[in-house]
Scaffold this motif. Sequence first.
Motif, mmCIF file in Angstrom:
data_model
loop_
_atom_site.group_PDB
_atom_site.id
_atom_site.type_symbol
_atom_site.label_atom_id
_atom_site.label_comp_id
_atom_site.label_asym_id
_atom_site.label_seq_id
_atom_site.Cartn_x
_atom_site.Cartn_y
_atom_site.Cartn_z
ATOM 1 N N ASP A 16 1.242 -0.989 -0.026
ATOM 2 C CA ASP A 16 0.148 0.133 0.215
ATOM 3 C C ASP A 16 0.972 1.220 -0.421
ATOM 4 O O ASP A 16 0.266 2.098 0.016
ATOM 5 C CB ASP A 16 -1.011 -0.351 1.502
ATOM 6 N N ASP A 17 2.151 1.129 0.262
ATOM 7 C CA ASP A 17 3.014 1.991 0.031
ATOM 8 C C ASP A 17 2.454 3.129 -1.082
ATOM 9 O O ASP A 17 2.428 2.576 -2.935
ATOM 10 C CB ASP A 17 4.147 1.985 0.137
ATOM 11 N N PRO A 18 2.591 4.490 -1.198
ATOM 12 C CA PRO A 18 2.280 5.195 -2.185
ATOM 13 C C PRO A 18 3.830 4.541 -3.663
ATOM 14 O O PRO A 18 3.564 5.272 -4.892
ATOM 15 C CB PRO A 18 2.725 6.707 -2.743
ATOM 16 N N GLN A 38 2.943 3.360 -6.542
ATOM 17 C CA GLN A 38 1.596 3.584 -7.068
ATOM 18 C C GLN A 38 1.498 3.424 -8.992
ATOM 19 O O GLN A 38 0.728 2.837 -9.681
ATOM 20 C CB GLN A 38 1.852 4.862 -6.964
#
Length: 538
Positions: free
Chosen positions: A233-235, A238
């Motif tokens: 879930d870490d940017p 992305q």
Amino acid sequence: MNVRSHLAQRMMRLSPPTTRKLAVDHDLRVPMRDGAVLLADRWRPVRGGDGLPTVLIRAPYGRTGTATEMMARPLAERGFQVLVQSTRGTFGSDGPFDPLRREREDGLDTLDWLIKQPWCGESIVLYGASYLGFVQWAVADAVPPQVKAMIAGVSESALTLDFLRADAFSLETPFVWGVQVAGQERRFAMPRALLSGKKVQRALRTLPLDQAGTAALGHPYDYLQHILTHDADDPFWQGLDHRDRVTGIRVPVSSVGGWYDIFLPGQLRDYKALQAAGHPLARLTVGPWAHTSMGVGQTTVTEALDFGLPLARGEEPAGRAPVRLFVMGEERWRDFPSWPPPGYEPRSYHLQPGGGLSTDVPPGSEPDGYRYEPADPTPALGGVRMAFGEKAGPVDNATLEARPDVLTYTTSALDEDVEVIGEVNAEIFFRSSLPHADVFVRLCDVDPGGRSVNVCDGLVSLDGADTTTAAQVRLWPTAYRFRRGHRIRVQVSSGAFPRYNRNPGTGEPRATATTLRAADQQVFHDPGHPSAVILPIG
């Protein structure tokens, strides 16, 4: 006699080609929007290649060698021309190799270039497996009209991210892959990789883990550091998550997967998204395969010829059900209208005192216990693996079940066949002596001779495990028929190392943890804590 052509035909179980005489145009220069140039090779029949439908394969693994030939030759001999491109930063293409991150922009730029080539023809098919499938998902919602189909094997739209979940960090696959690509352009890379398997497995035991890359390679490697320090879930990730694009895809899709493949959950998620969006032509084939099984390659080639080629010619592919699944245990291919198939309802098989397993709610009983020692972690055995020298898929579980840190719960012999097709889950009421612990659950088939073979499994990491917790474990989906006279078994343990990282028990960050603390674990099975595996049964 073209030996390689005949070998490819035999390995891929194909009918004879229309030609065995091919030419390869090497090192075509494909410009990108930022000025970088990526190199590509064009495979074509010696005569009549211009204007044929073009298969586009974008790969980080090079444009020569047996693996590339096994992909390109069968297609170029049977109605296509094939463009094999080295992705950015690999095998002569400009730029640093930043895995997975630039594939949308570079893929779309490549398609823009390709449709302008006088030899390209009017139809393009995207093709390939694993990383070569991911590059298709990255662009498929924005392709030009010349793209008539995508054939994606053992792949998904958010490659890598499912391994990096905070609640189930799958260490082995991204680490082994990172080591592989870090050294793939060295001389004799493949023999080196095969011989280095044991060294890499030893490196996975390194503490702290952020030194494991150096232990395996002799130097740090950025990708290995990133997977250890950035959760899914870490940017940071992305730019390589294309899940939200799937519902916008309108190009026909054929997706090929395996029940023991590393990417299966994400692949099925993508297929369900296509279904829900009312995609006009999407089909799914799942066989009894692991990630590198020969059946994956054979089926992907067949789909290119039976599905992609007719579409590229403006024809309808031969009709078949949207979903074709190999039902293990029954050992037969079956057709279904959707995934998950209709008509399969969840049924709970409850853990019982004394090692039993049944649909009855368990009676009042004391919990079972075992000691988990991260210095001697419960090993991974078969199942979902992708590592040199490590066997994947179904294996005999006798050595695993003999360990004191593995609990087993088994039904009596079945009076009739039990068919399980769909998503498999477990709810295990669990308590540890430490706040941080893992729960691993494996579903097995025990034959009348007592041989226990793994069907599917999964793991969840818990915080607050020192209070009784209902651990929700997502196992791999499956299609399996447990035969009459066989027994269904559930294993419960606290790891499958190194497929999943061992839980040190301290709560320290995975990259820098150095302390290993043993834990005493308890598994409950009573009316207030009815631990169970939940099977979709038809």
